[in-house]
Design a protein around this motif. Structure first.
Motif, PDB file in Angstrom:
ATOM      1  N   GLY A 136      10.208   4.132  -9.886  1.00 32.55           N
ATOM      2  CA  GLY A 136       8.873   3.599  -9.633  1.00 32.55           C
ATOM      3  C   GLY A 136       8.647   2.232 -10.241  1.00 32.55           C
ATOM      4  O   GLY A 136       8.074   1.341  -9.608  1.00 32.55           O
ATOM      5  N   LEU A 137       9.089   2.046 -11.473  1.00 32.90           N
ATOM      6  CA  LEU A 137       8.909   0.744 -12.125  1.00 32.90           C
ATOM      7  C   LEU A 137       9.686  -0.350 -11.407  1.00 32.90           C
ATOM      8  O   LEU A 137       9.195  -1.470 -11.235  1.00 32.90           O
ATOM      9  CB  LEU A 137       9.338   0.835 -13.594  1.00 32.90           C
ATOM     10  N   ARG A 138      10.899  -0.034 -11.000  1.00 40.23           N
ATOM     11  CA  ARG A 138      11.684  -1.025 -10.252  1.00 40.23           C
ATOM     12  C   ARG A 138      11.021  -1.349  -8.923  1.00 40.23           C
ATOM     13  O   ARG A 138      10.978  -2.503  -8.499  1.00 40.23           O
ATOM     14  CB  ARG A 138      13.108  -0.504 -10.008  1.00 40.23           C
ATOM     15  N   ARG A 139      10.504  -0.327  -8.267  1.00 37.93           N
ATOM     16  CA  ARG A 139       9.865  -0.559  -6.964  1.00 37.93           C
ATOM     17  C   ARG A 139       8.588  -1.382  -7.132  1.00 37.93           C
ATOM     18  O   ARG A 139       8.292  -2.270  -6.326  1.00 37.93           O
ATOM     19  CB  ARG A 139       9.561   0.790  -6.309  1.00 37.93           C
ATOM     20  N   LEU A 140       7.827  -1.093  -8.180  1.00 40.10           N
ATOM     21  CA  LEU A 140       6.620  -1.881  -8.444  1.00 40.10           C
ATOM     22  C   LEU A 140       6.978  -3.328  -8.762  1.00 40.10           C
ATOM     23  O   LEU A 140       6.303  -4.257  -8.303  1.00 40.10           O
ATOM     24  CB  LEU A 140       5.844  -1.253  -9.604  1.00 40.10           C
ATOM     25  N   GLU A 141       8.033  -3.510  -9.513  1.00 39.55           N
ATOM     26  CA  GLU A 141       8.477  -4.880  -9.829  1.00 39.55           C
ATOM     27  C   GLU A 141       8.827  -5.648  -8.560  1.00 39.55           C
ATOM     28  O   GLU A 141       8.402  -6.788  -8.357  1.00 39.55           O
ATOM     29  CB  GLU A 141       9.697  -4.823 -10.746  1.00 39.55           C
ATOM     30  N   ARG A 142       9.583  -5.004  -7.693  1.00 44.23           N
ATOM     31  CA  ARG A 142      10.051  -5.689  -6.487  1.00 44.23           C
ATOM     32  C   ARG A 142       8.921  -5.953  -5.498  1.00 44.23           C
ATOM     33  O   ARG A 142       8.845  -7.020  -4.900  1.00 44.23           O
ATOM     34  CB  ARG A 142      11.159  -4.861  -5.838  1.00 44.23           C
ATOM     35  N   VAL A 143       8.056  -4.961  -5.320  1.00 46.52           N
ATOM     36  CA  VAL A 143       6.991  -5.153  -4.348  1.00 46.52           C
ATOM     37  C   VAL A 143       5.993  -6.188  -4.845  1.00 46.52           C
ATOM     38  O   VAL A 143       5.392  -6.922  -4.046  1.00 46.52           O
ATOM     39  CB  VAL A 143       6.301  -3.805  -4.024  1.00 46.52           C
ATOM     40  N   ALA A 144       5.805  -6.286  -6.155  1.00 45.70           N
ATOM     41  CA  ALA A 144       4.916  -7.310  -6.696  1.00 45.70           C
ATOM     42  C   ALA A 144       5.455  -8.702  -6.388  1.00 45.70           C
ATOM     43  O   ALA A 144       4.705  -9.604  -5.973  1.00 45.70           O
ATOM     44  CB  ALA A 144       4.754  -7.119  -8.210  1.00 45.70           C
ATOM     45  N   LEU A 145       6.758  -8.885  -6.569  1.00 48.66           N
ATOM     46  CA  LEU A 145       7.349 -10.199  -6.270  1.00 48.66           C
ATOM     47  C   LEU A 145       7.273 -10.506  -4.780  1.00 48.66           C
ATOM     48  O   LEU A 145       6.995 -11.650  -4.383  1.00 48.66           O
ATOM     49  CB  LEU A 145       8.797 -10.243  -6.750  1.00 48.66           C
TER      50      LEU A 145
ATOM     51  N   MET B 296       0.825  -1.208   0.000  1.00 52.28           N
ATOM     52  CA  MET B 296       0.000   0.000   0.000  1.00 52.28           C
ATOM     53  C   MET B 296       0.860   1.260   0.000  1.00 52.28           C
ATOM     54  O   MET B 296       0.566   2.231  -0.713  1.00 52.28           O
ATOM     55  CB  MET B 296      -0.943  -0.021   1.199  1.00 52.28           C
ATOM     56  N   GLN B 297       1.947   1.264   0.752  1.00 52.88           N
ATOM     57  CA  GLN B 297       2.806   2.451   0.794  1.00 52.88           C
ATOM     58  C   GLN B 297       3.536   2.675  -0.523  1.00 52.88           C
ATOM     59  O   GLN B 297       3.723   3.815  -0.963  1.00 52.88           O
ATOM     60  CB  GLN B 297       3.801   2.321   1.947  1.00 52.88           C
ATOM     61  N   VAL B 298       3.962   1.604  -1.171  1.00 52.33           N
ATOM     62  CA  VAL B 298       4.583   1.753  -2.486  1.00 52.33           C
ATOM     63  C   VAL B 298       3.588   2.349  -3.469  1.00 52.33           C
ATOM     64  O   VAL B 298       3.937   3.187  -4.311  1.00 52.33           O
ATOM     65  CB  VAL B 298       5.121   0.393  -2.994  1.00 52.33           C
ATOM     66  N   SER B 299       2.333   1.937  -3.358  1.00 49.93           N
ATOM     67  CA  SER B 299       1.303   2.516  -4.218  1.00 49.93           C
ATOM     68  C   SER B 299       1.198   4.023  -4.023  1.00 49.93           C
ATOM     69  O   SER B 299       1.056   4.778  -5.000  1.00 49.93           O
ATOM     70  CB  SER B 299      -0.048   1.866  -3.926  1.00 49.93           C
ATOM     71  N   PHE B 300       1.289   4.473  -2.788  1.00 45.22           N
ATOM     72  CA  PHE B 300       1.246   5.915  -2.531  1.00 45.22           C
ATOM     73  C   PHE B 300       2.414   6.616  -3.234  1.00 45.22           C
ATOM     74  O   PHE B 300       2.253   7.693  -3.820  1.00 45.22           O
ATOM     75  CB  PHE B 300       1.324   6.210  -1.029  1.00 45.22           C
ATOM     76  N   GLN B 301       3.594   6.001  -3.154  1.00 48.25           N
ATOM     77  CA  GLN B 301       4.769   6.592  -3.803  1.00 48.25           C
ATOM     78  C   GLN B 301       4.598   6.644  -5.319  1.00 48.25           C
ATOM     79  O   GLN B 301       4.986   7.629  -5.965  1.00 48.25           O
ATOM     80  CB  GLN B 301       6.015   5.780  -3.452  1.00 48.25           C
ATOM     81  N   LEU B 302       4.030   5.594  -5.892  1.00 48.93           N
ATOM     82  CA  LEU B 302       3.860   5.559  -7.343  1.00 48.93           C
ATOM     83  C   LEU B 302       2.881   6.634  -7.801  1.00 48.93           C
ATOM     84  O   LEU B 302       3.052   7.228  -8.879  1.00 48.93           O
ATOM     85  CB  LEU B 302       3.374   4.180  -7.781  1.00 48.93           C
ATOM     86  N   GLU B 303       1.856   6.879  -7.019  1.00 48.48           N
ATOM     87  CA  GLU B 303       0.925   7.952  -7.362  1.00 48.48           C
ATOM     88  C   GLU B 303       1.649   9.301  -7.365  1.00 48.48           C
ATOM     89  O   GLU B 303       1.429  10.134  -8.253  1.00 48.48           O
ATOM     90  CB  GLU B 303      -0.238   7.982  -6.369  1.00 48.48           C
ATOM     91  N   GLY B 304       2.495   9.509  -6.379  1.00 48.73           N
ATOM     92  CA  GLY B 304       3.261  10.755  -6.338  1.00 48.73           C
ATOM     93  C   GLY B 304       4.216  10.872  -7.508  1.00 48.73           C
ATOM     94  O   GLY B 304       4.373  11.947  -8.098  1.00 48.73           O
TER      95      GLY B 304
END
Length: 600
Positions: A530-539, A492-500
């Motif tokens: 952001g893309l790297r963070r989304l990749e990592r948090v998804a895994l 959820m927190q990574v999602s907040f960062q991606l929105e920003g």
């Protein structure tokens, strides 16, 4: 002892360390943009993409006859090292900078120029009888004479030793400059050799952080690690351009004996064959960052092209991770296909719904987000390489754009094409904004699943407790036995960062002006991070939460008492008013308290 060199520009001169591959432009920029944030070396996808662009440009320039073949081959060899992950310590600039990315482009130009000069200075002179292959009109390389060195083909034996000098010679990496069938760089008879792991698991490599190892005058390599597995050499010599004949490491080019340079750097002969005796990097520069490395290019076309490539390749990895999440949810759907649980609307009791159906819907949402990201990133295959200054093509010879793009597609393995409109490709960042939107959507979809699981796992006594999440760590410093849903909360927190980050990209796109949008650096930072963070948090979400979750079937059955299914069926058969009177809601404890207090 570390030696210094002096470089000049229109503003004056700067003294630089001989250990640095970058030059005066990077030195000034590192002072101007010292934010203490993320440096270029923390964005390897960008450095790889930019090196590939420079390599493709050098190849096209050589083919068009505007760049000497020997210099072009050295630039390609140096670029291959950077694309393979070497020399990244020489990119100190903060990724967010003024100037629209000019300093990033110049950082790459300077590193490639210095490294290419080193490669040329350490390359042996071709023998009079050596064959120099030339490209035919179609750019193909004719077969060259078999290698004359005593070791066998490096492609068959990744790590071999020259018996005369005991210097370890290592095989090629996957990403190489264009070579003839025998592994030589065209036009020079030079061979690029890098590091590999031998079948026994011992790695022969150069440690970028250790400059203490070098080759002694006897030709033996020193500086093995404490475990004895690694043979290290000077990081300034990660890849060696070697000629067809065997040359011991203590021999300089053209027969000049090389002496030890500063901090163990082996001294080079200068480009004209004179021994330097250990002079610092940058001395007698042969490859120029502007005239050679940046030939036929501008920051205006190079940086958008590199950014497109970096975002495209990074997004591909992110899409794969999102699909891993979807597969995990599908497995849970199959596992709980027949389990009915109490559905809820506005957090109030509703009707039963199969748990498998819920997970199917979640998987579908994640897949939709993955497809959207894949589609948006696919638009980045159109690149403006060859447009040069503000889309005019000024300074590039006819045919450069086509040749460079063809070569770039070969090096990257991507189906690249010219931007539909070169001016738009330089002036607009809207295609990147679409990727940012898709990135943010991916984060939102994951956060929605995470939020639901977090709520359903609340308890274990005072909450819903319908879902059990795998315990990851202790949840309190004071309350023994407490376990928190840390992975869903991370998602959820990574999602907040991606929105920003997406919002930052939108602002940068809207602030573009006239012929260019100079805000690409901040877009680079937000998208690649952001893309790297989304990749990592998804895994992490898939492997450390979804794969190990389970439904608490006892709690699920107990909560089904609140189902309104019979009321709905009665309303369909007898009417809504009948159902309301015959299926009243069970009074809750709060309702009882309100009645006791006289509250209606």
């Amino acid at each position: 002892m570390d030696q210094n060199r002096v470089e000049h520009d229109l503003l004056g001169e700067i003294r630089l360390s001989s250990n640095d591959l970058f030059g005066i432009h990077t030195a000034r920029a590192s002072e101007n943009f010292r934010l203490g944030g993320e440096s270029l070396r923390q964005f390897p996808a960008l450095l790889t993409a930019l090196a590939q662009v420079k390599s493709a440009a050098a190849w096209a320039n050589v083919k068009l006859g505007v760049l000497p073949e020997e210099i072009g081959n050295a630039i390609m060899a140096a670029a291959a090292e950077i694309a393979a992950g070497d020399l990244h310590e020489h990119f100190p600039l903060d990724v967010v900078q003024g100037g629209g990315g000019t300093s990033t482009n110049m950082n790459m130009n300077e590193v490639l120029a210095t490294r290419a000069t080193e490669l040329l200075a350490t390359a042996p002179e071709p023998t009079p009888n050596s064959h120099t292959p030339h490209a035919d009109p179609d750019g193909r390389q004719p077969p060259a004479a078999p290698p004359e060195h005593p070791w066998t083909d490096a492609r068959d034996h990744p790590t071999e030793v020259n018996p005369s000098s005991q210097n370890t010679r290592t095989g090629p990496r996957a990403l190489r400059t264009q070579m003839d069938p025998h592994g030589r760089t065209p036009g020079t008879g030079l061979e690029v050799r890098t590091t590999e792991t031998d079948p026994g698991g011992h790695t022969t490599r150069m440690d970028p952080g250790d400059r203490s190892a070098w080759t002694d005058p006897g030709g033996h390599t020193s500086g093995a690690d404490p475990g004895g597995d690694t043979t290290e050499a000077d990081p300034g010599r990660r890849n060696t351009l070697e000629g067809p004949k065997d040359h011991s490491a203590h021999e300089g080019p053209r027969g000049h004996g090389a002496h030890e340079g500063p901090r163990g750097h082996q001294a080079r002969a200068d480009p004209y064959g004179q021994a330097t005796g250990g002079e610092p990097r940058g001395h007698a520069m042969r490859v120029d960052p502007h005239d050679h490395v940046n030939r036929s290019q501008s920051t205006n076309d190079v940086m958008p092209t590199a950014l497109n490539l970096a975002v495209l390749t990074t997004a591909q990895a992110t899409v794969r991770s999102l699909r891993v999440v979807a597969e995990s949810l599908r497995r849970q759907a199959a596992r709980y296909r027949s389990l009915d649980r109490l559905g809820r609307t506005c957090l109030q009791d509703a009707v039963p719904v199969p748990a498998g159906l819920v997970h199917d819907g979640q998987a579908s949402a994640v897949l939709s987000a993955a497809r959207l990201l894949e589609s948006a990133a696919g638009e980045l295959r159109g690149v403006p390489l060859g447009a040069t200054a503000i889309g005019t093509g000024l300074g590039a010879p006819p045919g450069f754009a086509e040749l460079a793009l063809e070569r770039l597609a070969e090096e990257t393995g991507l189906a690249l094409e010219p931007a539909a409109n070169l001016s738009e490709g330089i002036a607009s960042l809207e295609s990147l904004a679409s990727v940012a939107d898709a990135m943010a959507r991916g984060g939102r979809v994951l956060a929605r699943v995470a939020s639901d699981l977090r709520l359903l796992s609340s308890g274990p006594v005072g909450g819903m407790a319908e879902v059990r999440l795998p315990p990851m760590q202790a949840g309190s410093s004071i309350m023994p036995g407490k376990v928190n849903p840390v992975i869903p909360e991370l998602v959820m927190q990574v999602s907040f960062q991606l929105e920003g980050g997406a919002h930052t990209v939108h602002l940068a796109c809207a602030a573009g002006e006239l012929e260019v949008t100079p805000w690409a650096p901040v877009v680079t930072a937000e998208l690649l991070r952001g893309l790297r963070r989304l990749e990592r948090v998804a895994l992490l979400f898939a492997t450390r939460c979804l794969d190990g979750m389970a439904w608490n079937e006892d709690a699920v059955r107990d909560n089904l008492r609140g189902s309104l299914r019979e009321a709905v069926e009665s309303a369909v058969e007898h009417g809504h008013a009948y159902a309301v009177t015959h299926f009243p809601l069970e009074p809750s404890p709060i309702t009882d308290l309100n009645h006791a207090a006289g509250t209606p």
